[in-house]
Design an enzyme around this catalytic site. Sequence first.
Site, PDB file in Angstrom:
ATOM      1  CG  HIS A 122      -1.875   0.991   1.410  1.00 53.39           C
ATOM      2  ND1 HIS A 122      -1.525   2.244   1.835  1.00 53.39           N
ATOM      3  CD2 HIS A 122      -3.269   0.845   1.167  1.00 53.39           C
ATOM      4  CE1 HIS A 122      -2.959   3.023   1.655  1.00 53.39           C
ATOM      5  NE2 HIS A 122      -3.845   2.168   1.374  1.00 53.39           N
ATOM      6  CG  ASP A 199       0.533  -2.208   6.205  1.00 56.90           C
ATOM      7  OD1 ASP A 199      -0.338  -2.442   7.163  1.00 56.90           O
ATOM      8  OD2 ASP A 199       0.647  -1.662   5.289  1.00 56.90           O
ATOM      9  CD  GLN A 202      -6.995  -4.453   3.940  1.00 57.08           C
ATOM     10  OE1 GLN A 202      -7.827  -5.356   4.142  1.00 57.08           O
ATOM     11  NE2 GLN A 202      -6.906  -3.312   3.399  1.00 57.08           N
ATOM     12  CE  LYS A 225      -7.150  -0.101   5.806  1.00 57.26           C
ATOM     13  NZ  LYS A 225      -8.023   0.194   4.860  1.00 57.26           N
ATOM     14  CB  CYS A 376      -3.603   3.122  -1.770  1.00 59.34           C
ATOM     15  SG  CYS A 376      -4.816   4.466  -1.373  1.00 59.34           S
TER      16      CYS A 376
HETATM   17  N1  PLP Z   1      -1.502  -0.780   4.428  1.00 55.63           N
HETATM   18  C1  PLP Z   1      -2.516  -1.659   3.977  1.00 55.63           C
HETATM   19  C2  PLP Z   1      -2.115  -2.749   3.525  1.00 55.63           C
HETATM   20  C3  PLP Z   1      -3.825  -1.047   3.786  1.00 55.63           C
HETATM   21  O1  PLP Z   1      -4.913  -1.690   3.156  1.00 55.63           O
HETATM   22  C4  PLP Z   1      -4.039   0.522   4.240  1.00 55.63           C
HETATM   23  C5  PLP Z   1      -5.520   0.895   3.840  1.00 55.63           C
HETATM   24  O2  PLP Z   1      -6.272   0.461   2.949  1.00 55.63           O
HETATM   25  C6  PLP Z   1      -3.227   1.175   4.744  1.00 55.63           C
HETATM   26  C7  PLP Z   1      -1.752   0.562   4.989  1.00 55.63           C
HETATM   27  C8  PLP Z   1      -3.263   2.579   5.281  1.00 55.63           C
HETATM   28  O3  PLP Z   1      -4.301   2.460   6.557  1.00 55.63           O
HETATM   29  P1  PLP Z   1      -4.997   3.578   7.045  1.00 55.63           P
HETATM   30  O4  PLP Z   1      -5.283   4.402   5.719  1.00 55.63           O
HETATM   31  O5  PLP Z   1      -5.893   3.433   8.006  1.00 55.63           O
HETATM   32  O6  PLP Z   1      -3.761   4.479   7.802  1.00 55.63           O
END
Ligand code: PLP
Length: 419
Positions: A122, A199, A202, A225, A376
């Site tokens: 992401h 990270d 998900q 999420k 993203c």
């Molecule tokens: N990392 C992953 C794999 C994501 O799917 C997302 C959001 O879709 C993020 C990071 C960023 O999360 P946030 O926008 O809640 O900070």
Amino acid sequence: MTTFSAEKIRQDFPLIKHHHKTLAFLDSAASSQKPHQVIERMDRYYRYEHANIHRGLYALSEKATQAYEQSRTTVADFLTAPDPKEVIFTRGCTEAINLVAHGLSHSKLSARSEVILSVAEHHANIVPWQMLAKKIGFKLHFLPLTENGVVDIEVLKELLSERTTLVSIAHVSNVLGTIQPVQAISQLCKDAGCYFMLDGAQATPHLEVDVTSLGVDFYVFSSHKMCGPTGVGVLWGKRQHLEEMPPYHGGGDMIEKVTVDGFSITDIPHKFEAGTPHIAGVIGLEAAIIYLKSLDRLGALNHDIELGIYLREALRSFPYIRTYCPNTTASALTCTSFLEASWVGIVSFSHLKIHAHDLACFADTYGVALRAGHHCAMPLHSYLKTSSTLRASPYLYNNCADVDRLIEALHAAEKVFLA
Ligand code: PLP
């Protein structure tokens, strides 16, 4: 035998109940819906328990402080982390990654360093590193994927060296839904003597996470999420790493003493939590964790996977649709333990003749909420040689009728767009 029942779960989610006749919400990977238990906990906090925390000398403030700090303990327990002090509340996963990037940039990253990511990240796990790489001059590597949609361990072995400072990857891909072989990566990072960050944005909605047995140095996730409120996330880090990192923000609550000549810093976790935090959000996150933990989580995961398989099979009857999810048989995808799991049920797909945005807008007229675009994850889309995909991300409260509604919308769209 699973005790998980999506039909029962649906009753817990006011939005799902309210729109049940008109909406198939298939965009939980962007942000999940909230159960009434979370909404009511936050409502109760604001109605009867609100005061600023950590500094009030009166009962109401002490109670709010206790609730906030109790959430830290619940998060530590959720991550099977040894010490709640290693849990830092942030605004979300993005801020947590930026915090680590900032922390490492001070003494651990130099122009000689290398940081290894994957093409499936992401943007939240790419851009902070690109910003730093530009400033400091270190090299960034992007791991390719195998045909199973996970990072190529052989390439990782070749890239790791004494220059590697950090490997940072998504535990679960937000586009492919695939789960990384974390233990193998962790062992390689240990051997190479570098940090390993996951990270978990998900992953925490679907998986039980044990940061100790995963062998990570840092783990980050977002509350929204996984049934919790927006604006809150978590950085878990090993105590020693957190102690070595400088504060991210300066202000109230992160200091021990301030004079006109300077300041001294307080201990973790407060060192990283300057200013008034999102108290209600942190309390709401605890309610979300309590809610998730009250469910048969393995049953819930298999439910998400089964809906993903149901959708994947249905999409096979569309000659112009290409899916980006595992091709493995259904029996190999459903699992009897979290350790065995390889996918969380996310199905991304593209239509060879209709643009993803057109399809998503059309699906909306059928009451189907889908994500369309690059999610993203632009580098991953380039890697997959497509500019955009549609993404359906089934979760606890979805059912086969939601998938059927999507399939009906796709048939109707083809009638209109391919006429
Ligand atoms: N990392 C992953 C794999 C994501 O799917 C997302 C959001 O879709 C993020 C990071 C960023 O999360 P946030 O926008 O809640 O900070």
